[in-house]
Design a protein around this motif. Structure first.
Motif, PDB file in Angstrom:
ATOM      1  N   GLN A   5       0.898  -1.314  -0.227  1.00  0.00           N
ATOM      2  CA  GLN A   5       0.099  -0.474   0.191  1.00  0.00           C
ATOM      3  C   GLN A   5       0.728   1.370  -0.061  1.00  0.00           C
ATOM      4  O   GLN A   5       0.548   2.561  -0.872  1.00  0.00           O
ATOM      5  CB  GLN A   5      -1.133  -0.194   1.049  1.00  0.00           C
ATOM      6  CG  GLN A   5      -1.946  -0.795   1.171  1.00  0.00           C
ATOM      7  CD  GLN A   5      -2.724  -1.115   2.586  1.00  0.00           C
ATOM      8  OE1 GLN A   5      -1.945  -0.672   3.353  1.00  0.00           O
ATOM      9  NE2 GLN A   5      -4.449  -1.506   2.537  1.00  0.00           N
ATOM     10  N   SER A 359      -6.531   2.599   6.179  1.00  0.00           N
ATOM     11  CA  SER A 359      -6.647   1.636   4.817  1.00  0.00           C
ATOM     12  C   SER A 359      -6.227   2.669   4.166  1.00  0.00           C
ATOM     13  O   SER A 359      -6.834   4.312   4.370  1.00  0.00           O
ATOM     14  CB  SER A 359      -8.353   0.927   4.339  1.00  0.00           C
ATOM     15  OG  SER A 359      -8.598   2.726   5.441  1.00  0.00           O
ATOM     16  N   GLY A 361      -7.541   3.957  -0.060  1.00  0.00           N
ATOM     17  CA  GLY A 361      -8.316   3.540  -1.054  1.00  0.00           C
ATOM     18  C   GLY A 361      -8.739   4.469  -2.662  1.00  0.00           C
ATOM     19  O   GLY A 361      -8.555   5.134  -2.268  1.00  0.00           O
ATOM     20  N   SER A 363     -11.688   5.525  -5.365  1.00  0.00           N
ATOM     21  CA  SER A 363     -13.150   5.639  -6.103  1.00  0.00           C
ATOM     22  C   SER A 363     -13.604   6.360  -7.441  1.00  0.00           C
ATOM     23  O   SER A 363     -12.845   7.449  -7.533  1.00  0.00           O
ATOM     24  CB  SER A 363     -14.295   5.583  -4.755  1.00  0.00           C
ATOM     25  OG  SER A 363     -15.203   6.384  -5.441  1.00  0.00           O
TER      26      SER A 363
END
Length: 485
Positions: A5, A359, A361, A363
């Motif tokens: 990550q 985390s 992320g 979109s």
């Protein structure tokens, strides 16, 4: 955080604020440097911008105080000031989305599992798994723990979507401030015009009363001449008609005074009685002294509120276009919840109580039936309309100034001619009275001379008011700062 990550997070940080929208530059107008009608008396074409407190050139302390009070007491101006605060707060709220949101949480929890729970009950019931536990429950049925944690969330503004939204909100706050400045100009000019009209109506009323007094004396003279046989009943009827006609103007002038007094009370947010006390001392409409600095026509573009609003509208919509374009690109999010968790409060702050969740992320709407592109086209169309509105505002402003400059010159000529005519009218009345007393003319000649004199005196006041109103309108058309200093 997983090692896989890390490159994604680093990438998001490196490309943050990568703007994808159109750059904005203020329109460069190619207007002439001089006005066509600038060569009129009372204008300084080289005087630069209109100065604040320009109305001091009316040399009227009452007017000066009325304007000052209106700017401090007027309710719409106070509402506009609150709107500025609201717009600035909204801009701060939008800009806050560019930075991480952090919240802190703390709490103590105690819970117990029911032995009758169909799923967990057997685990906490002693003897249920006696073969494994020797008769004890597999797990305890009651737990107590304490937590302290933080929640961190951040949308990494990679393509400057939030930045464009914050820019648009900031420009909207500027527009609200400009709108208040325009309202201040409008209210101040309204105070000036109503004050001038009130003083003019008062002055015209004085002229009418003086005329009535003169006509009453003339009526007495005609009545005595009729009794002596040296004048006719026609002369007497005409004298009475002239007196009644002059008296009929008084109610209209009283109405005008009342209307302007009421308007001033509204503008100053005070009572009509209080305004009446301020205006109790009769005085003629003030005379304007000095020159009106008009500067170059290109300078109007910098100081007219309507043009400033139109230009800022272009800038705001340009930012909206950028936000709409950026909305088509991926959005990246970082979240984290570091904290402390322990079953005993005394162990809460030990190093072994540390816990965290993190985390990353993304979109990205890859298909929406063309909706995103349609939204971009809407904003682009709005920008083109704003550009046309700006062009129209510039043309309207320049034409307004040209028209008022022309009117200012002609109005001054009218004043000069009316003053000259007034002198001739006064001479005609004096000669008519002398000839009538000598029996050389009938009273019709006297009445006609007095009627002309009355009309000219009234026209003189009207011409003066017209010039004063044009002066106010010209200052308004030139823009500038009208804030009392």
């Amino acid at each position: 955080m997983n090692r896989k990550q890390i490159p994604l997070v680093a990438f998001a940080l490196l490309v943050s604020s990568c703007a994808v929208g159109p750059e904005y530059s203020a329109p460069q107008d190619t207007v002439g440097s001089a006005f066509l009608n600038q060569d009129v008396t009372g204008v300084d074409a080289q005087g630069g911008l209109v100065s604040a407190n320009w109305w001091l050139n009316f040399n009227d302390p009452v007017l000066n105080q009325l304007i000052s009070d209106a700017q401090n007491q007027n309710i719409p101006l106070q509402v506009a000031a609150e709107r500025i605060k609201s717009a600035e707060a909204y801009q701060k709220a939008v800009a806050s989305f560019k930075v991480p949101t952090i919240s802190l949480n703390a709490g103590a929890t105690s819970y117990q599992i029911s032995e009758n729970d169909p799923l967990a009950g057997p685990l906490v019931t002693p003897g249920e798994f006696s073969g494994l536990t020797g008769g004890d429950a597999l797990i305890d049925n009651q737990y107590d723990f304490t937590t302290v944690s933080a929640n961190i969330s951040w949308e990494v503004d990679v393509f400057n979507r939030i930045g464009y939204q914050a820019e648009s909100a900031a420009i909207r706050a500027e527009q609200v401030a400009i709108a208040r400045s325009a309202l201040l100009t409008l209210i101040s000019s309204d105070v000036i015009n109503n004050y001038l009209q009130y003083r003019g109506a008062d002055q015209r009323k004085d002229i009418a009363n003086e005329t009535i007094a003169s006509q009453q004396e003339t009526l007495k003279l005609v009545s005595s001449l009729v009794k002596s046989g040296y004048a006719s009943e026609l002369d007497l009827a005409q004298a009475k008609a002239a007196l009644s006609a002059t008296r009929s103007t008084l109610p209209q002038l009283e109405i005008a005074k009342s209307v302007h007094q009421q308007r001033l009370a509204i503008l100053l947010d005070t009572s009509v009685a209080e305004i009446g006390q301020r205006l109790a001392k009769p005085q003629p409409a003030p005379e304007f002294s000095g020159l009106i600095p008009i500067g170059m026509s290109s300078e109007i573009l910098k100081q007219r509120p309507d043009i400033q609003l139109a230009e800022r509208e272009m800038a705001a919509i340009n930012a909206d276009v950028g936000a709409a374009i950026a909305n088509k690109y991926p959005k990246f999010y970082l979240t984290g919840s570091p904290g402390l968790l322990a079953g005993d409060f005394s162990d809460l702050f030990s190093k072994d109580s540390a816990a965290w969740v993190a985390s990353v992320g993304a979109s990205w709407t890859i298909f929406d039936g063309g909706r995103s592109q349609a939204l971009v086209e809407i904003e682009e169309s709005r920008f083109q309309a704003a550009a046309l509105n700006y062009e129209n505002a510039v043309n309207t402003a320049l034409n307004e100034v040209e028209t008022l400059l022309f009117a200012f010159g002609r109005s001054q000529e009218l004043e000069t001619l009316v003053v000259q005519t007034r002198g001739h009218a006064d001479t005609a009345v004096n000669k008519a009275n002398s000839l009538y007393k000598a029996g050389l003319v009938d009273y019709i000649s006297v009445l006609d001379a007095q009627r002309q004199q009355n009309l000219i005196r009234d026209s003189e006041v009207a011409a003066h008011l017209q010039t004063a109103q044009i002066i106010t309108g010209l200052h308004k058309a030139l823009g500038g700062n009208w804030k009392v200093k």
